[in-house]
Design a protein around this motif. Structure first.
Motif, mmCIF file in Angstrom:
data_model
loop_
_atom_site.group_PDB
_atom_site.id
_atom_site.type_symbol
_atom_site.label_atom_id
_atom_site.label_comp_id
_atom_site.label_asym_id
_atom_site.label_seq_id
_atom_site.Cartn_x
_atom_site.Cartn_y
_atom_site.Cartn_z
ATOM 1 N N TYR C 49 0.835 -1.200 0.000
ATOM 2 C CA TYR C 49 0.000 0.000 0.000
ATOM 3 C C TYR C 49 0.863 1.240 0.000
ATOM 4 O O TYR C 49 2.070 1.171 0.255
ATOM 5 C CB TYR C 49 -0.914 0.004 1.240
ATOM 6 C CG TYR C 49 -0.132 0.001 2.523
ATOM 7 C CD1 TYR C 49 0.317 -1.195 3.069
ATOM 8 C CD2 TYR C 49 0.217 1.193 3.156
ATOM 9 C CE1 TYR C 49 1.080 -1.209 4.218
ATOM 10 C CE2 TYR C 49 0.980 1.190 4.310
ATOM 11 C CZ TYR C 49 1.405 -0.024 4.829
ATOM 12 O OH TYR C 49 2.185 -0.031 5.965
ATOM 13 N N THR C 50 0.241 2.360 -0.267
ATOM 14 C CA THR C 50 0.942 3.641 -0.180
ATOM 15 C C THR C 50 -0.074 4.737 0.109
ATOM 16 O O THR C 50 -1.285 4.532 -0.025
ATOM 17 C CB THR C 50 1.714 3.965 -1.477
ATOM 18 O OG1 THR C 50 2.435 5.186 -1.314
ATOM 19 C CG2 THR C 50 0.757 4.145 -2.656
ATOM 20 N N ALA C 62 -6.076 15.964 -0.381
ATOM 21 C CA ALA C 62 -4.625 16.171 -0.288
ATOM 22 C C ALA C 62 -3.862 14.866 -0.430
ATOM 23 O O ALA C 62 -2.763 14.833 -0.965
ATOM 24 C CB ALA C 62 -4.291 16.821 1.047
ATOM 25 N N THR C 63 -4.431 13.791 0.062
ATOM 26 C CA THR C 63 -3.745 12.500 -0.021
ATOM 27 C C THR C 63 -4.750 11.423 -0.406
ATOM 28 O O THR C 63 -5.963 11.598 -0.269
ATOM 29 C CB THR C 63 -3.136 12.089 1.337
ATOM 30 O OG1 THR C 63 -4.187 11.971 2.302
ATOM 31 C CG2 THR C 63 -2.102 13.084 1.803
ATOM 32 N N LEU C 64 -4.209 10.323 -0.891
ATOM 33 C CA LEU C 64 -5.054 9.223 -1.345
ATOM 34 C C LEU C 64 -4.368 7.916 -0.966
ATOM 35 O O LEU C 64 -3.177 7.753 -1.207
ATOM 36 C CB LEU C 64 -5.201 9.331 -2.864
ATOM 37 C CG LEU C 64 -6.161 8.394 -3.567
ATOM 38 C CD1 LEU C 64 -7.590 8.673 -3.137
ATOM 39 C CD2 LEU C 64 -6.045 8.585 -5.073
ATOM 40 N N GLY C 65 -5.124 6.995 -0.372
ATOM 41 C CA GLY C 65 -4.570 5.681 -0.046
ATOM 42 C C GLY C 65 -4.786 4.731 -1.202
ATOM 43 O O GLY C 65 -5.870 4.685 -1.789
ATOM 44 N N LEU C 66 -3.757 3.994 -1.563
ATOM 45 C CA LEU C 66 -3.854 3.006 -2.633
ATOM 46 C C LEU C 66 -3.209 1.718 -2.150
ATOM 47 O O LEU C 66 -2.274 1.753 -1.350
ATOM 48 C CB LEU C 66 -3.117 3.493 -3.884
ATOM 49 C CG LEU C 66 -3.694 4.710 -4.598
ATOM 50 C CD1 LEU C 66 -2.671 5.255 -5.584
ATOM 51 C CD2 LEU C 66 -4.976 4.336 -5.317
ATOM 52 N N GLY C 67 -3.715 0.595 -2.638
ATOM 53 C CA GLY C 67 -3.103 -0.663 -2.232
ATOM 54 C C GLY C 67 -3.356 -1.751 -3.245
ATOM 55 O O GLY C 67 -4.252 -1.641 -4.092
ATOM 56 N N ILE C 68 -2.542 -2.803 -3.181
ATOM 57 C CA ILE C 68 -2.795 -4.002 -3.977
ATOM 58 C C ILE C 68 -3.247 -5.075 -2.997
ATOM 59 O O ILE C 68 -2.623 -5.284 -1.950
ATOM 60 C CB ILE C 68 -1.544 -4.439 -4.751
ATOM 61 C CG1 ILE C 68 -1.195 -3.368 -5.804
ATOM 62 C CG2 ILE C 68 -1.787 -5.790 -5.426
ATOM 63 C CD1 ILE C 68 0.049 -3.667 -6.614
ATOM 64 N N VAL C 69 -4.388 -5.696 -3.334
ATOM 65 C CA VAL C 69 -5.005 -6.654 -2.418
ATOM 66 C C VAL C 69 -5.015 -8.032 -3.071
ATOM 67 O O VAL C 69 -5.303 -8.161 -4.264
ATOM 68 C CB VAL C 69 -6.442 -6.208 -2.082
ATOM 69 C CG1 VAL C 69 -7.197 -7.289 -1.318
ATOM 70 C CG2 VAL C 69 -6.402 -4.917 -1.268
ATOM 71 N N LEU C 78 -5.812 -3.819 -7.738
ATOM 72 C CA LEU C 78 -5.415 -2.570 -7.113
ATOM 73 C C LEU C 78 -6.685 -1.815 -6.739
ATOM 74 O O LEU C 78 -7.689 -1.901 -7.449
ATOM 75 C CB LEU C 78 -4.584 -1.772 -8.108
ATOM 76 C CG LEU C 78 -3.983 -0.465 -7.632
ATOM 77 C CD1 LEU C 78 -2.612 -0.314 -8.266
ATOM 78 C CD2 LEU C 78 -4.836 0.726 -8.012
ATOM 79 N N GLY C 79 -6.672 -1.126 -5.639
ATOM 80 C CA GLY C 79 -7.828 -0.337 -5.258
ATOM 81 C C GLY C 79 -7.429 0.816 -4.361
ATOM 82 O O GLY C 79 -6.272 0.936 -3.968
ATOM 83 N N GLN C 80 -8.419 1.666 -4.091
ATOM 84 C CA GLN C 80 -8.155 2.714 -3.096
ATOM 85 C C GLN C 80 -8.325 2.087 -1.720
ATOM 86 O O GLN C 80 -9.124 1.160 -1.553
ATOM 87 C CB GLN C 80 -9.135 3.874 -3.286
ATOM 88 C CG GLN C 80 -8.814 4.682 -4.543
ATOM 89 C CD GLN C 80 -9.740 5.864 -4.751
ATOM 90 O OE1 GLN C 80 -10.704 6.046 -4.009
ATOM 91 N NE2 GLN C 80 -9.461 6.649 -5.785
ATOM 92 N N ILE C 81 -7.590 2.578 -0.742
ATOM 93 C CA ILE C 81 -7.787 2.077 0.620
ATOM 94 C C ILE C 81 -8.145 3.236 1.543
ATOM 95 O O ILE C 81 -7.602 4.327 1.421
ATOM 96 C CB ILE C 81 -6.559 1.296 1.153
ATOM 97 C CG1 ILE C 81 -5.298 2.167 1.210
ATOM 98 C CG2 ILE C 81 -6.293 0.053 0.323
ATOM 99 C CD1 ILE C 81 -4.148 1.495 1.944
ATOM 100 N N GLU C 82 -9.104 2.968 2.405
ATOM 101 C CA GLU C 82 -9.468 3.950 3.429
ATOM 102 C C GLU C 82 -9.254 3.288 4.781
ATOM 103 O O GLU C 82 -10.190 2.777 5.401
ATOM 104 C CB GLU C 82 -10.922 4.401 3.233
ATOM 105 C CG GLU C 82 -11.064 5.369 2.074
ATOM 106 C CD GLU C 82 -12.471 5.930 1.913
ATOM 107 O OE1 GLU C 82 -13.328 5.643 2.784
ATOM 108 O OE2 GLU C 82 -12.698 6.631 0.904
#
Lengths: 255, 391, 115
Positions: C49-50, C62-69, C78-82
Motif C-alpha cells: 500500500y501507499t 490532499a492524499t489518497l490511499g492506494l493498495g494491492i489486495v 489494485l484499489g483505493q484504501i481507506e
C-alpha cells in the motif's frame, strides 16, 4: 499655521512582538537562519528583488513587483503594520517573506519569494511567518492567497486551507483562503521546523550583512519564448527584451 | 546483420526550457550531427511521449526533420512511454543493421514543464492500465512506492538505502554540466537532522521527495551509422553491440511475483547475449532511477548483483564512481532529470561520453563497455543496450 | 445497489483474468470474447500500500490511499484504501464506489477498508 502633511500620510505602526530568530538544516546540510529584517535593511533586499521583475516563470514577475512595492512602501513609511523576515544561508539571501497585521486577531500573509530553488527554502519561510502570526502575534487566523501554481500547492493543499471567498485579499482582490490556528496546529509537526536559539556565530553572520543570492531565478534564455508560451499571451518577456535592447543602444550612443 | 556505430552525440541542458518542443529536439540533433560531422541523414527517429497531450502537437518528427532542413529524409516519431528513447534507438539500430539505411539520427525530447506539476503527473499516469489502475488515481510514484514497500519487506532495504542512492546520484550531477539538479544534498539534510522529514516529505509513502527524479524539459540525440560510414567519419569507434527489449503485464498486480522486474531481466539478458558479453564485463552503467528503489532493483535484475543484494553493493560503494560497477555517474534520472521521451537517448549520450573518455570529473577510468537500461511503464516495457569501444 | 467488479474466466481453460484481456494468458486459444464474467470476491488481504501526496489535477483531496489486495480466490487487484493504519497482510473488505470524478463522469472502482 503649517500643516505637517507627513504626519498625516505616515501610518503609525502598531507595536508588534519581535520575531525570534531560528535556524534549521536544509537538505543540502547547510544551516539556514530565519530572522526579522529592520527597516533600514530594506534597500539591501530591494536590490535582489528587482531582477525578479523580469522572470516570468512561476509568476516571479508579478510576485517580485508586488513585493518590491510593499517593501519600498514599508521603507518609506507608506505601509502599516508590515513585518519582513529574511531567510539566509551563510549570509546569502535565500528567501524573503512578509505579511501584516490587519487587527490584533487577524493576520494577512503577503509574499513568499524563494531565491534558492530545490531545497524547500520557500516552504520553511512560509512556515516561519505563520509561526510568527500564531505564536508571537497571537492571531486566530491568517488570510492567504497564491499567485503561482507552486504557491497554491504549497499553501492551499499542504496546509488544507479553508475558503474565505467572501473576503477579497489585498493582493489583487482575489478570493482569500485562511489558515486557522487549528489547521496550523495540525500541520505543525510535519511542516514547521526550526531550532532556537540560533548559535551566535550563525546569527552574527546573518545579521551582519544581507549577501546577494548565489543562484537566483533568471529570465528565460530565449527572448521570444513568451510569444510562444501559452501562459504569456501578453508577451511581457518580448517587451522586456526590447527595453533592454533600447537601453543598450542608448548606452552605446553615450559612449 | 551489419554492425552499428554511434558517430555523434548531442544533448541540451535538462531543466525548464522556454523553447518549443521541436526546437529542443533540433538543438540536440544539431549538436549530434555536428559531432558526427554529417549533414545528411537517411532516416530520423524522434522519441517523445507527451507532444500530443502536453504540447498540443502531433507528427513531431515531420517538424524536426524539416526544422533541421534534412528533408526529404524519412522521419517518424516513436512513442513508447518512458522507454521511447530506447525504443527509438532500437529502431535506428534495426534500420542500419538491416542495411536499409547508412545514417540514422535518433533524437529524444520532452517538454513537460509547459504544464504544471499536477498535470505532468497526470500525463505520465496515463501510461497505467486505464480501467484497473488509472481511474484509482494511481501515479508512477504510487506504483514505485507500493513496489518499494514489498522490496523493503523482502530484502531488508531501508529508507537509508534509498536516501543513499538519492545523495549519490544528485551529487554526481554536480559533475555533469547538462544535468537538471545542480544542488548538493546530504544524508544529514534529507534523513538525519531534526528538519529532515520536512525537507524531504513523502510523495508516496515510503518514497520521499528526494527519492524521485525531477520533472524536466530536455533533448538528446545520437547519430547511428554503418561501419563503413563510421570509418569514413573518423570519430572514435563506439559500437552499439547489443539490443534487448521485453514487456511485462500492463497491470502491475497481474505479475506472479510483484518484486520481480521480468522485463528488465529479459531485456538485459537479450542485450548481453547479442553482444556476447556478461554483466561482469560492464565498466559503466546507466540505470533508470526514476525512483531510487529502481536503481537498486535494476542493478540486481540486469545481473550486476545477486537478487536482494543491490542495497548491500550500494553500501559497499560498488555503484559509486571508482567502485566495481559505477552506476549513473552523470546523475542518472534523479540528478540529470527525466524528460521522459529523451531519457533513453540521454543514457546513450552519457555512455558514449564515458567510452570516448570525455567524462571529465565523472570519467570512469578506462571504460570500454557500457550498458543502459531504459524502463518504461512500471516495468512493462524495457529496452537494454550495450555499447563497446573498439580501439 | 450492490455493484460488482468482474473477473474474466476463459471458456476453454478456466483461467481467471482481471482486468479484461482479449486473449487468454494461459491457453492463448480462445477467440473473441470467449470469457465468462465472474464477480471478484471483495474480501482479501492487503499485499502492499501507499499514501500518495502528489495527486493528478482532478483530485481535490490532499492524499489518497492506494493498495494491492490479494483476494480470497488468489487473484489480485489494485484499489483505493481507506484505512487509518494499514499493515501488510491485514484482512480488508472491499466495496464498489466512485473512485474518480472527471468533468461530468463518475468512475467506479473498489475501495478497501479494514475487515
Amino acid at each position: 499655521m503649517s500643516v505637517d502633511l507627513e504626519k498625516i500620510l505616515r501610518p503609525v505602526d502598531t507595536p508588534m512582538a519581535p520575531y525570534v530568530p531560528k535556524y534549521m538544516l536544509l537538505a543540502s546540510g547547510e544551516a539556514v537562519v530565519v530572522r526579522p529584517v529592520e527597516r533600514d535593511e530594506i534597500p539591501d533586499i530591494l536590490k535582489h528583488v528587482e531582477p525578479l521583475l523580469h522572470v516570468e516563470r512561476d509568476y516571479y514577475d508579478v510576485v517580485g513587483a508586488r513585493l518590491y512595492s510593499e517593501l519600498l512602501a514599508h521603507y518609506r513609511h507608506r505601509y502599516q503594520d508590515q513585518y519582513v523576515l529574511a531567510v539566509q544561508i551563510d549570509g546569502e539571501l535565500a528567501a524573503v517573506v512578509n505579511g501584516r497585521q490587519v487587527n490584533p486577531k487577524l493576520g494577512m500573509s503577503l509574499h513568499t519569494v524563494a531565491l534558492r530553488r530545490g531545497l524547500r527554502v520557500g516552504a520553511h519561510a512560509f512556515a516561519a511567518k505563520m509561526e510568527y502570526h500564531f505564536d508571537e502575534l497571537g492571531h486566530d487566523e491568517v488570510l492567504v492567497v497564491a499567485e503561482s501554481p507552486i504557491g497554491f500547492r504549497r499553501w492551499m493543499i499542504e496546509y488544507k486551507l479553508e475558503k474565505r471567498f467572501e473576503v477579497p485579499h489585498e493582493l489583487g482582490g482575489v478570493p482569500s483562503w485562511a489558515l486557522t490556528r487549528e489547521l496550523f496546529d495540525a500541520a505543525r509537526s510535519s511542516l514547521v521546523v526550526g531550532r532556537r536559539p540560533v548559535p551566535p556565530e550563525l546569527l552574527d553572520k546573518a545579521m551582519d550583512k544581507i549577501l546577494p543570492p548565489s543562484d537566483p531565478p533568471t529570465p528565460a534564455l530565449d527572448p521570444l519564448s513568451a510569444t510562444r508560451s501559452k501562459y504569456d499571451p501578453t508577451a511581457t518577456a518580448l517587451m522586456v527584451e526590447r527595453w533592454a535592447m533600447e537601453r543598450a543602444e542608448e548606452a552605446s550612443k553615450d559612449a | 546483420m551489419r554492425d552499428v556505430y554511434v558517430a555523434g552525440i548531442g544533448i541540451t541542458t535538462f531543466t525548464r526550457l522556454e523553447f518549443a518542443l521541436s526546437e529542443i529536439a533540433s538543438y540536440a540533433s544539431m549538436m549530434a550531427l555536428k559531432d558526427a560531422g554529417v549533414s545528411e541523414v537517411d532516416q530520423v527517429y524522434v522519441a517523445n511521449m507527451g507532444a500530443p497531450r502536453v504540447n498540443h502537437q502531433t507528427a513531431l518528427a515531420s517538424a524536426v526533420v524539416d526544422s533541421l532542413s534534412l528533408t526529404p529524409a524519412g522521419a517518424a516519431a516513436i512513442e513508447n512511454g518512458p522507454a521511447s528513447g530506447g525504443s527509438a534507438l532500437k529502431a535506428g539500430f534495426q534500420a542500419v543493421a538491416s542495411g536499409m539505411e547508412d545514417v540514422v539520427l535518433v533524437a529524444g525530447v520532452e517538454r513537460m514543464r509547459e504544464v504544471n506539476n499536477l498535470e505532468a503527473t497526470d500525463f505520465v499516469a496515463t501510461l497505467t492500465h486505464p480501467i484497473a489502475e488509472y481511474i484509482y488515481g494511481v501515479t508512477l510514484p504510487a506504483h514505485a512506492a507500493m513496489f518499494t514497500r514489498l522490496y523493503m519487506d523482502k530484502y531488508g532495504v531501508t529508507e537509508r538505502h534509498l536516501a543513499m542512492v538519492g545523495v549519490k546520484n544528485q551529487n554526481a550531477a554536480l559533475n555533469n554540466e547538462w544535468a537538471h539538479l545542480q544542488q548538493e544534498i546530504t544524508l544529514e539534510g534529507i534523513l538525519d537532522s531534526p528538519e529532515a522529514m520536512t525537507n524531504n516529505p513523502y510523495v508516496a509513502e515510503p518514497l520521499r521527495f528526494f527519492d524521485a527524479c525531477p520533472v524536466s524539459d530536455g533533448g538528446a540525440a545520437v547519430v547511428l551509422v554503418s561501419k563503413e560510414k563510421a570509418l569514413e567519419l573518423g570519430r572514435p569507434l563506439i559500437r552499439l553491440s547489443g539490443v534487448g527489449q521485453a514487456t511485462d503485464t500492463h497491470a502491475v498486480h497481474e505479475r506472479v511475483e510483484p518484486t520481480d522486474l521480468l522485463a528488465v531481466r529479459k531485456a538485459a539478458a537479450d542485450a548481453f547475449e547479442m553482444a556476447g558479453l556478461t554483466p561482469e564485463d560492464v565498466d559503466v552503467a546507466e540505470l533508470h532511477d526514476a525512483f531510487t528503489i529502481l536503481e537498486i532493483a535494476e542493478s540486481e535484475e540486469v545481473g550486476f548483483f545477486p537478487r536482494g543484494e543491490g542495497h548491500l553493493a550500494l553500501e559497499r560503494g560498488d555503484t559509486a564512481l571508482g567502485g566495481k560497477i559505477p552506476i549513473n555517474v552523470g546523475g542518472g534520472l534523479k540528478g540529470r532529470g527525466h524528460p521522459v521521451g529523451a531519457t533513453g537517448v540521454a543514457q546513450a549520450w552519457e555512455i558514449v561520453t564515458q567510452l570516448r573518455g570525455d567524462g571529465g570529473a565523472r570519467q570512469v577510468e578506462d571504460a570500454k563497455v557500457g550498458f543502459t537500461c531504459n524502463f518504461g511503464g512500471f516495468g512493462n516495457n524495457v529496452v537494454c543496450l550495450t555499447f563497446v569501444r573498439e580501439d | 445497489m450492490n455493484r460488482e467488479i468482474y473477473a474474466y474466466k476463459c471458456k476453454r481453460c478456466g483461467t481467471m483474468h482481471y482486468p479484461f484481456r482479449m486473449v487468454c494468458k494461459e491457453c492463448k486459444q480462445n477467440d473473441f470474447f470467449e470469457f465468462d464474467t465472474v464477480p471478484l470476491p471483495k474480501n482479501g488481504k492487503l499485499l502492499t500500500y501507499t499514501k500518495v501526496y502528489n495527486l493528478p489535477a482532478q483530485y481535490e483531496v490532499a492524499t489518497l490511499g492506494l493498495g494491492i489486495v490479494e483476494l480470497e480466490n488468489g487473484m489480485r487487484m489494485l484499489g483505493q484504501i481507506e484505512i487509518d493504519n494499514p499493515k501488510m497482510g491485514m484482512p480488508v473488505k472491499g466495496n464498489v464506489e466512485v473512485v474518480r470524478r472527471e468533468d461530468y463522469d463518475d468512475f467506479y472502482g473498489m475501495v478497501f477498508r479494514d475487515a
